[in-house]
Scaffold this motif. Structure first.
Motif, PDB file in Angstrom:
ATOM      1  N   ASP A 136      -8.488  31.750  11.702  1.00 53.61           N
ATOM      2  CA  ASP A 136      -9.751  32.452  11.475  1.00 53.61           C
ATOM      3  C   ASP A 136     -10.522  31.773  10.345  1.00 53.61           C
ATOM      4  O   ASP A 136      -9.988  31.585   9.248  1.00 53.61           O
ATOM      5  CB  ASP A 136      -9.498  33.919  11.108  1.00 53.61           C
ATOM      6  CG  ASP A 136      -8.806  34.681  12.230  1.00 53.61           C
ATOM      7  OD1 ASP A 136      -9.215  34.500  13.391  1.00 53.61           O
ATOM      8  OD2 ASP A 136      -7.862  35.446  11.944  1.00 53.61           O
ATOM      9  N   THR A 146     -12.777  31.955  15.542  1.00 50.28           N
ATOM     10  CA  THR A 146     -11.323  32.026  15.740  1.00 50.28           C
ATOM     11  C   THR A 146     -10.901  30.946  16.715  1.00 50.28           C
ATOM     12  O   THR A 146     -11.489  30.805  17.793  1.00 50.28           O
ATOM     13  CB  THR A 146     -10.911  33.405  16.277  1.00 50.28           C
ATOM     14  OG1 THR A 146     -11.194  34.398  15.290  1.00 50.28           O
ATOM     15  CG2 THR A 146      -9.427  33.439  16.597  1.00 50.28           C
ATOM     16  N   ASN A 189      -2.857  29.119   4.198  1.00 50.52           N
ATOM     17  CA  ASN A 189      -2.029  30.012   5.034  1.00 50.52           C
ATOM     18  C   ASN A 189      -2.701  31.354   5.285  1.00 50.52           C
ATOM     19  O   ASN A 189      -2.359  32.049   6.255  1.00 50.52           O
ATOM     20  CB  ASN A 189      -0.661  30.220   4.366  1.00 50.52           C
ATOM     21  CG  ASN A 189       0.215  28.979   4.450  1.00 50.52           C
ATOM     22  OD1 ASN A 189       0.239  28.300   5.474  1.00 50.52           O
ATOM     23  ND2 ASN A 189       0.923  28.670   3.372  1.00 50.52           N
ATOM     24  N   GLU A 190      -3.650  31.716   4.425  1.00 49.76           N
ATOM     25  CA  GLU A 190      -4.345  32.989   4.596  1.00 49.76           C
ATOM     26  C   GLU A 190      -5.262  32.981   5.819  1.00 49.76           C
ATOM     27  O   GLU A 190      -5.665  34.039   6.303  1.00 49.76           O
ATOM     28  CB  GLU A 190      -5.161  33.326   3.343  1.00 49.76           C
ATOM     29  CG  GLU A 190      -4.277  33.612   2.125  1.00 49.76           C
ATOM     30  CD  GLU A 190      -5.098  33.976   0.904  1.00 49.76           C
ATOM     31  OE1 GLU A 190      -6.341  33.992   1.010  1.00 49.76           O
ATOM     32  OE2 GLU A 190      -4.498  34.243  -0.156  1.00 49.76           O
ATOM     33  N   ASN A 191      -5.609  31.785   6.308  1.00 51.22           N
ATOM     34  CA  ASN A 191      -6.458  31.688   7.497  1.00 51.22           C
ATOM     35  C   ASN A 191      -5.649  31.798   8.786  1.00 51.22           C
ATOM     36  O   ASN A 191      -6.223  31.884   9.875  1.00 51.22           O
ATOM     37  CB  ASN A 191      -7.210  30.345   7.512  1.00 51.22           C
ATOM     38  CG  ASN A 191      -8.145  30.180   6.340  1.00 51.22           C
ATOM     39  OD1 ASN A 191      -7.831  29.484   5.377  1.00 51.22           O
ATOM     40  ND2 ASN A 191      -9.291  30.824   6.397  1.00 51.22           N
ATOM     41  N   ARG A 213      -2.962  33.569  11.404  1.00 50.04           N
ATOM     42  CA  ARG A 213      -2.350  34.836  11.818  1.00 50.04           C
ATOM     43  C   ARG A 213      -1.694  34.663  13.184  1.00 50.04           C
ATOM     44  O   ARG A 213      -1.971  33.692  13.904  1.00 50.04           O
ATOM     45  CB  ARG A 213      -3.387  35.971  11.857  1.00 50.04           C
ATOM     46  CG  ARG A 213      -4.475  35.809  12.882  1.00 50.04           C
ATOM     47  CD  ARG A 213      -5.475  36.955  12.831  1.00 50.04           C
ATOM     48  NE  ARG A 213      -6.611  36.693  13.665  1.00 50.04           N
ATOM     49  CZ  ARG A 213      -6.704  36.986  14.968  1.00 50.04           C
ATOM     50  NH1 ARG A 213      -5.669  37.586  15.580  1.00 50.04           N
ATOM     51  NH2 ARG A 213      -7.782  36.701  15.657  1.00 50.04           N
ATOM     52  N   TYR A 214      -0.823  35.593  13.518  1.00 49.46           N
ATOM     53  CA  TYR A 214      -0.097  35.537  14.794  1.00 49.46           C
ATOM     54  C   TYR A 214      -0.347  36.823  15.580  1.00 49.46           C
ATOM     55  O   TYR A 214      -0.477  37.906  15.005  1.00 49.46           O
ATOM     56  CB  TYR A 214       1.409  35.373  14.565  1.00 49.46           C
ATOM     57  CG  TYR A 214       1.780  34.051  13.928  1.00 49.46           C
ATOM     58  CD1 TYR A 214       2.156  32.963  14.715  1.00 49.46           C
ATOM     59  CD2 TYR A 214       1.759  33.896  12.548  1.00 49.46           C
ATOM     60  CE1 TYR A 214       2.510  31.751  14.139  1.00 49.46           C
ATOM     61  CE2 TYR A 214       2.107  32.687  11.959  1.00 49.46           C
ATOM     62  CZ  TYR A 214       2.483  31.623  12.760  1.00 49.46           C
ATOM     63  OH  TYR A 214       2.821  30.432  12.185  1.00 49.46           O
ATOM     64  N   LYS A 215      -0.415  36.667  16.906  1.00 48.99           N
ATOM     65  CA  LYS A 215      -0.540  37.841  17.781  1.00 48.99           C
ATOM     66  C   LYS A 215       0.141  37.509  19.101  1.00 48.99           C
ATOM     67  O   LYS A 215      -0.211  36.506  19.735  1.00 48.99           O
ATOM     68  CB  LYS A 215      -2.011  38.189  18.015  1.00 48.99           C
ATOM     69  CG  LYS A 215      -2.202  39.487  18.805  1.00 48.99           C
ATOM     70  CD  LYS A 215      -3.677  39.839  18.965  1.00 48.99           C
ATOM     71  CE  LYS A 215      -4.343  38.922  19.963  1.00 48.99           C
ATOM     72  NZ  LYS A 215      -5.729  39.334  20.269  1.00 48.99           N
ATOM     73  N   MET A 251      -0.493  31.529  17.753  1.00 48.06           N
ATOM     74  CA  MET A 251      -1.081  31.257  16.430  1.00 48.06           C
ATOM     75  C   MET A 251      -2.603  31.221  16.536  1.00 48.06           C
ATOM     76  O   MET A 251      -3.163  30.593  17.445  1.00 48.06           O
ATOM     77  CB  MET A 251      -0.569  29.920  15.881  1.00 48.06           C
ATOM     78  CG  MET A 251      -1.188  29.528  14.534  1.00 48.06           C
ATOM     79  SD  MET A 251      -0.704  27.852  13.983  1.00 48.06           S
ATOM     80  CE  MET A 251       0.985  28.155  13.470  1.00 48.06           C
ATOM     81  N   TYR A 252      -3.260  31.878  15.577  1.00 50.17           N
ATOM     82  CA  TYR A 252      -4.725  31.887  15.523  1.00 50.17           C
ATOM     83  C   TYR A 252      -5.183  31.443  14.136  1.00 50.17           C
ATOM     84  O   TYR A 252      -4.540  31.742  13.123  1.00 50.17           O
ATOM     85  CB  TYR A 252      -5.271  33.281  15.817  1.00 50.17           C
ATOM     86  CG  TYR A 252      -4.969  33.784  17.202  1.00 50.17           C
ATOM     87  CD1 TYR A 252      -5.854  33.569  18.254  1.00 50.17           C
ATOM     88  CD2 TYR A 252      -3.780  34.470  17.470  1.00 50.17           C
ATOM     89  CE1 TYR A 252      -5.569  34.018  19.534  1.00 50.17           C
ATOM     90  CE2 TYR A 252      -3.481  34.920  18.743  1.00 50.17           C
ATOM     91  CZ  TYR A 252      -4.387  34.699  19.773  1.00 50.17           C
ATOM     92  OH  TYR A 252      -4.094  35.146  21.032  1.00 50.17           O
TER      93      TYR A 252
END
Length: 461
Positions: free
Chosen positions: A310, A321, A297-299, A301-303, A307-308
């Protein structure tokens, strides 16, 4: 019957070398120094061993006894395996018996290869962004396998390989041995020549004299027409996504009728769902198996509601990414992120998942023969050829020509387009590139209003 014994070759009143001699048959005797010395007055002519009259001689006596036992044990094994017993063999066994560190001769190929392995964690590697420190685990493994191959070749040729001797005739003979005697594939044989060339170039950088030819050794790969890659199409991925793996009776029957395929596997709805989810994620993100299985889950992220994912790729150290847009993959990541499993287990479970999903079309490809430990070209049910490296290729193949190649390369991490195309076994399609340019040009200009132009008719009216 082979016999092992020891003797002195001098009666001087000073320490002299203790020799070991190995008698294989009448007239076939091999003799070498053991590395131990003793004064002849402390040597027993009756036993051909040191007299046990002091602590030092007792230690030598025990070491010779250890060597004798070690040689007999290895003789029995190696004679049974038809390994040539010669001076080279005896020298290597003396070294192995006492774990001796041989004085490094930098001119020897095997010594510099070992130096690369020993200093792997501090070696500088050029990357697109400059340099990184340390060889990857896979690279170290490749150097280790190469070193073992060279050791075996030296046993065959009964000669240690020096850099200055790595000429074109040497490369030709080595290639012939790799392909015809060892029966390695063209890819694997070519990889060994590539590593040989790399080690030679590295040796020259360390001021070791090499043969000039070694810097231009030609390595090779299978031609495009001889390469058979396996991918999962969008339709096949849909089959996998929609297959029900929860029926316990069905799983029990499947295990009973597919003993080889399911050997050593825990066939449960949970393990199959876990493998299925890794497959579905992998075919949408295009990453290597080692990077895929480390996703947490640490990989994520949201913007802006998107959903991305990394990732820093282990092999290349590239930061990548990936935008996740497929609804089923978003659902898996958010609600049922699969658990990490060993890479090999994922390969094994993937075959089961694919067979149960009906991926059984007979296709041409290469499969490992476990008896010969060599890959063999043939016609096999597709599920038998599926492994984790197929998922990354599936991503690249499925989206090729649908998404600009430059975007795909940015996700897969290939350094240039030619490598990417080789990876998916495609040739550059210049017409397709032109068509894609025209499509994007039309998209860019579709909202522009047509401009009126005044065209002169050549008169003053």
């Amino acid at each position: 019957m082979a016999t092992v014994n020891f003797r002195l070759r001098s009666k001087a009143n000073k320490n002299v070398s203790i020799k070991v001699y190995l008698s294989l048959e009448r007239g076939n005797v091999i003799e070498l120094n053991t590395g131990f010395t003793i004064n002849p007055k402390d040597w027993s002519k009756d036993t051909d061993r040191p007299k046990q009259n002091n602590t030092e001689n007792k230690l030598i006596f025990n070491n010779l006894k250890k060597l004798e036992s070690f040689l007999y044990n290895n003789l029995n094994t190696d004679l049974g395996n038809s390994i040539l017993i010669d001076t080279f063999w005896l020298d290597s066994k003396i070294v192995d018996c006492f774990d001796r560190v041989v004085t490094t001769d930098t001119g020897l190929l095997i010594n510099h290869t070992q130096s690369i392995i020993d200093n792997a964690n501090t070696r500088k590697i050029r990357t697109n962004g400059g340099f990184k420190i340390g060889l990857s685990k896979s690279t170290i493994k490749n150097y280790t396998l190469f070193k073992n191959i060279i050791k075996e070749y030296q046993t065959v040729t009964k000669k240690q390989i020096r850099f200055i001797e790595i000429s074109k005739p040497f490369a030709d003979k080595f290639t012939n041995w790799l392909i015809n005697s060892k029966e390695y594939s063209n890819n694997y044989a070519g990889k060994q020549l590539e590593i040989l060339k790399t080690v030679c170039i590295d040796a020259e950088k360390h001021e070791i004299k090499i043969n000039p030819y070694s810097k231009v050794i030609q390595h090779f790969r299978e031609s495009d027409k001889d390469r058979y890659i396996q991918t999962l199409s969008f339709e096949e991925l849909e089959q996998i996504k929609n297959t029900d793996y929860s029926d316990l009776e069905q799983l029990k029957e499947f295990k009973k009728t597919n003993p080889e395929l399911t050997k050593n596997l825990s066939l449960t709805p949970e393990t199959l769902d876990n493998a299925r989810n890794w497959i579905l994620i992998s075919c949408e993100i295009g990453q290597r198996g080692g990077d895929l299985l480390k996703i947490t889950n640490e990989n994520i992220r949201y913007k802006g509601g998107n959903m991305y994912l990394d990732i820093i790729q282990q092999k290349t150290n590239k930061s990548v990414t990936i935008g996740i847009i497929a609804p089923h993959v978003i659902e898996i990541i958010e609600n049922n992120l699969p658990k990490e499993i060993p890479h090999q287990k994922l390969n094994e479970y993937s075959k089961v998942v694919c067979k149960m999903a009906g991926i059984i079309e007979v296709v041409k490809g290469t499969k490992l023969n476990t008896e010969t430990n060599r890959k063999e070209l043939g016609n096999y049910p597709k599920y038998e050829l599926i492994a984790s490296h197929c998922f990354r290729r599936s991503f690249a193949s499925n989206y090729y020509k649908k998404i600009p190649t430059a975007v795909l390369i940015g996700i897969t991490g290939h350094s240039k387009e030619s490598l990417f195309l080789t990876y998916i076994n495609k040739r550059e399609d210049k017409d397709a590139n032109a068509d894609l340019f025209m499509k994007f040009y039309e998209d860019i200009n579709k909202d522009k209003k047509p401009e009126m132009k005044l065209i002169k008719n050549g008169t003053n009216d």
